[in-house]
Design an enzyme around this catalytic site. Structure first.
Site, PDB file in Angstrom:
ATOM      1  N   GLN A 167     -40.317  52.075 -74.242  1.00 27.74           N
ATOM      2  CA  GLN A 167     -41.095  51.088 -75.062  1.00 27.74           C
ATOM      3  C   GLN A 167     -42.076  50.650 -74.161  1.00 27.74           C
ATOM      4  O   GLN A 167     -43.173  50.208 -74.601  1.00 27.74           O
ATOM      5  CB  GLN A 167     -40.046  49.896 -75.315  1.00 27.74           C
ATOM      6  N   CYS A 200     -29.577  53.685 -77.260  1.00 22.67           N
ATOM      7  CA  CYS A 200     -28.934  54.123 -76.139  1.00 22.67           C
ATOM      8  C   CYS A 200     -28.407  53.144 -75.444  1.00 22.67           C
ATOM      9  O   CYS A 200     -27.537  53.137 -74.536  1.00 22.67           O
ATOM     10  CB  CYS A 200     -30.325  54.743 -75.240  1.00 22.67           C
ATOM     11  N   HIS A 219     -32.657  59.457 -73.296  1.00 21.46           N
ATOM     12  CA  HIS A 219     -31.365  59.869 -73.870  1.00 21.46           C
ATOM     13  C   HIS A 219     -31.427  60.547 -75.091  1.00 21.46           C
ATOM     14  O   HIS A 219     -30.518  60.923 -75.721  1.00 21.46           O
ATOM     15  CB  HIS A 219     -30.623  58.457 -74.156  1.00 21.46           C
TER      16      HIS A 219
END
Length: 182
Positions: free
Chosen positions: A112, A142, A74
């Site tokens: 991540q 996000c 995003h």
């Protein structure tokens, strides 16, 4: 890049000539380049031969390394902290180099999970440590600003390599030490 930001601003219905937006495309391009500067660096450049002979074989931990990254899905930030531990085997790495490695990978478009793995694999490759543990705890805009809009959610990822994966006591010691407030 500036021209693309101009098009995006116009696409949402804004007047690019309005006083507050006149220089925004350039500022946005500069900010985006800063936030993705990790692509301009290499591990070799970051470490810069800061590996030192050592007979230490006890756990070394750098905890609470703040990180800022952009979600590759995003392009919204995720913000958190990273804890890195390793068990040296003949060599130690300069302390600041661990934080710089975290920054280099964080300043790329990321998820991540991948970020955690990249840091762990890089530390073990460089140091030839007998084990490496990396834990990242982060809040994702996000998830906070759009979609499910959950403000207090924190994502935690971990990668354990070598002794941190195979020896429960080593892993437990790492987890215990990063929980302490010194």
């Amino acid at each position: 890049m500036e021209s693309y930001f101009k098009k995006i601003i116009e696409a949402v219905g804004e007047d690019i000539h309005r006083d507050g937006l006149k220089n925004t495309p350039q500022r946005a391009a500069d900010a985006f380049q800063f936030l993705t500067q990790g692509y301009q660096h290499s591990v070799k450049e970051i470490v810069n031969n800061a590996l030192f002979e050592s007979d230490s074989d006890e756990m070394i931990i750098v905890k609470d390394i703040e990180l800022y990254s952009l979600c590759e899905h995003h392009l919204l930030p995720f913000i958190g902290k990273c804890h890195v531990a390793y068990l040296p085997k003949g060599k130690i790495i300069g302390l600041s180099k661990i934080a710089r490695i975290v920054d280099m990978f964080a300043k790329r478009l990321q998820v991540q999970e991948k970020l955690t793995k990249q840091i762990a694999e890089t530390i073990i490759d460089i140091t030839k440590a007998s084990g490496v543990g990396v834990i990242i705890e982060a809040k994702h805009l996000c998830m906070m600003m759009r979609g499910v809009e959950k403000q207090n959610s924190v994502m935690t990822t971990s990668v354990m390599l070598g002794t941190f994966r195979t020896d429960r006591r080593t892993r437990a010691e790492f987890l215990s030490l990063i929980q302490r407030n010194i």
